[in-house]
Design a protein around this motif. Sequence first.
Motif, PDB file in Angstrom:
ATOM      1  N   PRO A  69       0.822  -1.218   0.000  1.00  0.00           N
ATOM      2  CA  PRO A  69       0.000   0.000   0.000  1.00  0.00           C
ATOM      3  C   PRO A  69       0.846   1.253   0.000  1.00  0.00           C
ATOM      4  O   PRO A  69       2.001   1.245   0.448  1.00  0.00           O
ATOM      5  N   HIS A  70       0.285   2.334  -0.538  1.00  0.00           N
ATOM      6  CA  HIS A  70       0.944   3.631  -0.442  1.00  0.00           C
ATOM      7  C   HIS A  70       0.934   4.067   1.022  1.00  0.00           C
ATOM      8  O   HIS A  70      -0.093   3.984   1.701  1.00  0.00           O
ATOM      9  N   LEU A  71       2.067   4.527   1.501  1.00  0.00           N
ATOM     10  CA  LEU A  71       2.139   4.933   2.895  1.00  0.00           C
ATOM     11  C   LEU A  71       1.433   6.265   3.106  1.00  0.00           C
ATOM     12  O   LEU A  71       1.495   7.161   2.259  1.00  0.00           O
ATOM     13  N   ARG A 200      -6.345   5.022   4.156  1.00  0.00           N
ATOM     14  CA  ARG A 200      -5.977   4.933   2.739  1.00  0.00           C
ATOM     15  C   ARG A 200      -7.215   4.860   1.858  1.00  0.00           C
ATOM     16  O   ARG A 200      -7.267   5.487   0.793  1.00  0.00           O
ATOM     17  N   GLU A 201      -8.204   4.090   2.276  1.00  0.00           N
ATOM     18  CA  GLU A 201      -9.442   3.993   1.508  1.00  0.00           C
ATOM     19  C   GLU A 201     -10.094   5.364   1.357  1.00  0.00           C
ATOM     20  O   GLU A 201     -10.567   5.732   0.266  1.00  0.00           O
ATOM     21  N   ALA A 202     -10.122   6.117   2.451  1.00  0.00           N
ATOM     22  CA  ALA A 202     -10.731   7.451   2.406  1.00  0.00           C
ATOM     23  C   ALA A 202      -9.959   8.366   1.463  1.00  0.00           C
ATOM     24  O   ALA A 202     -10.550   9.081   0.644  1.00  0.00           O
ATOM     25  N   GLU A 204      -8.026   7.536  -1.056  1.00  0.00           N
ATOM     26  CA  GLU A 204      -8.129   7.091  -2.450  1.00  0.00           C
ATOM     27  C   GLU A 204      -9.486   7.411  -3.067  1.00  0.00           C
ATOM     28  O   GLU A 204      -9.621   7.408  -4.286  1.00  0.00           O
ATOM     29  N   SER A 205     -10.479   7.714  -2.231  1.00  0.00           N
ATOM     30  CA  SER A 205     -11.777   8.152  -2.746  1.00  0.00           C
ATOM     31  C   SER A 205     -11.924   9.675  -2.662  1.00  0.00           C
ATOM     32  O   SER A 205     -12.969  10.212  -3.035  1.00  0.00           O
ATOM     33  N   GLY A 206     -10.877  10.354  -2.158  1.00  0.00           N
ATOM     34  CA  GLY A 206     -10.928  11.808  -2.041  1.00  0.00           C
ATOM     35  C   GLY A 206     -11.617  12.308  -0.795  1.00  0.00           C
ATOM     36  O   GLY A 206     -11.782  13.515  -0.614  1.00  0.00           O
ATOM     37  N   ASP A 207     -12.016  11.401   0.088  1.00  0.00           N
ATOM     38  CA  ASP A 207     -12.751  11.791   1.293  1.00  0.00           C
ATOM     39  C   ASP A 207     -11.755  12.181   2.391  1.00  0.00           C
ATOM     40  O   ASP A 207     -11.552  11.456   3.362  1.00  0.00           O
ATOM     41  N   VAL A 208     -11.157  13.344   2.234  1.00  0.00           N
ATOM     42  CA  VAL A 208     -10.134  13.771   3.188  1.00  0.00           C
ATOM     43  C   VAL A 208     -10.737  14.157   4.533  1.00  0.00           C
ATOM     44  O   VAL A 208     -10.040  14.192   5.543  1.00  0.00           O
ATOM     45  N   ARG A 209     -12.041  14.436   4.563  1.00  0.00           N
ATOM     46  CA  ARG A 209     -12.673  14.749   5.845  1.00  0.00           C
ATOM     47  C   ARG A 209     -12.743  13.513   6.732  1.00  0.00           C
ATOM     48  O   ARG A 209     -12.466  13.579   7.928  1.00  0.00           O
ATOM     49  N   THR A 210     -13.145  12.375   6.151  1.00  0.00           N
ATOM     50  CA  THR A 210     -13.147  11.142   6.938  1.00  0.00           C
ATOM     51  C   THR A 210     -11.731  10.763   7.346  1.00  0.00           C
ATOM     52  O   THR A 210     -11.493  10.321   8.477  1.00  0.00           O
ATOM     53  N   ALA A 211     -10.772  10.924   6.428  1.00  0.00           N
ATOM     54  CA  ALA A 211      -9.380  10.638   6.762  1.00  0.00           C
ATOM     55  C   ALA A 211      -8.936  11.463   7.969  1.00  0.00           C
ATOM     56  O   ALA A 211      -8.274  10.956   8.883  1.00  0.00           O
ATOM     57  N   ALA A 212      -9.325  12.735   8.000  1.00  0.00           N
ATOM     58  CA  ALA A 212      -8.955  13.603   9.124  1.00  0.00           C
ATOM     59  C   ALA A 212      -9.605  13.146  10.421  1.00  0.00           C
ATOM     60  O   ALA A 212      -9.007  13.254  11.501  1.00  0.00           O
ATOM     61  N   GLU A 213     -10.843  12.655  10.340  1.00  0.00           N
ATOM     62  CA  GLU A 213     -11.526  12.168  11.538  1.00  0.00           C
ATOM     63  C   GLU A 213     -10.797  10.967  12.130  1.00  0.00           C
ATOM     64  O   GLU A 213     -10.679  10.824  13.348  1.00  0.00           O
ATOM     65  N   PRO A 251      -3.955  11.986  -2.377  1.00  0.00           N
ATOM     66  CA  PRO A 251      -5.392  11.651  -2.447  1.00  0.00           C
ATOM     67  C   PRO A 251      -5.893  11.606  -3.883  1.00  0.00           C
ATOM     68  O   PRO A 251      -5.150  11.906  -4.828  1.00  0.00           O
ATOM     69  N   ALA A 252      -7.150  11.243  -4.038  1.00  0.00           N
ATOM     70  CA  ALA A 252      -7.751  11.133  -5.367  1.00  0.00           C
ATOM     71  C   ALA A 252      -7.676  12.458  -6.111  1.00  0.00           C
ATOM     72  O   ALA A 252      -7.630  13.541  -5.515  1.00  0.00           O
TER      73      ALA A 252
END
Length: 355
Positions: A69-71, A200-202, A204-213, A251-252
Amino acid sequence: MGLIWHGVDEIPEDFGPTAVTIGNFDGVHRGHQQVLGRLLSTAKENGSRAVAVTFDPHPAQVHRPDTAPHLIMGIEDRLAALSGYGLDAILVLHYTLEFAQQSAEDFVRSIFVDALHASHVVVGHDVRFGRGNAGDLAAMQELGERFGFGVVVVDEFTEQAPRHRAAEALPDAAEGGSAERDGAEGYDAEERRCSSTWVREALESGDVRTAAEILGRPHAMHGTVVHGASRGRALGFPTANLSHDAAGHVPADGIYAGWLIDASGTRWPAAISVGSNPTFAGVARQVEAHVIDRPEEAPEDFDLYGQNIVVEFVERLRGMVAYRGPEALVEQMKLDVDAARHVLATSGQGGAPAR
């Protein structure tokens, strides 16, 4: 800042007793933070020093380099994040195929017992270690009884996983590009274990808000500003282009609201583009940030070329769209800047004032 050792030979013989935890810690997300908090409290309660053991490179990059996976973050950023939690030391073990052949018992004895003089080991329920990941929680507890260290088990940290989000319109929506963003409230959710995989899933879908959470902070990339094709400058939107070896998960593709942190530590509001810019043919995929309302009175003092900067992603504004020429693109870029300004003004994060 605590000590950082790159190998057991750098550990002083009289260092200890210690409370130790182990992991890849990619992203140093909220689940990791819970383990680190328990590590620190365990060390304090027992008069020990808190030590985190991690690996470089990531084991997946060694065992399956073609599909690893991408780190989420580079090793330097990972160590900086870990150091920020007040650890006494971090032990970075160089991970190789030869290193991976150690049995679970040999690993624990050589690292935890002989090198770190561990009095306690803090782990999650899913801990795995030793050759073929044969060691698990039961094995760690059995080895603790044999070698005389306590095993502290940390419960999993969960976060609300969005099933769907309510659309919240951004100001001045433009034709040809999405002008909706994910709402922060009012969506159905289920609990999910915090993990690097979920981050990573978040991303890769561009969901940087969930990633931040999950991370407990905005996702960031760290790299050097390099010269690009200067198309943005020609269109009136100069950008700082990150080098292709910048650290951090890209990100995406799309346009994001975020922050550019320059070498002085100043945070500037920014509209960030990720992708190949399909309006122009032959453009390589890149990450570039346009500082919103950059200082005009002294542009010579705002030369970012060659600087090491951080780009933080707050929210995805839209996907990447091909426009019918530069004029249509410029009009959309104006709307993107307005949308980014609106998002950042209500994000509750500090930065240089937008004028």
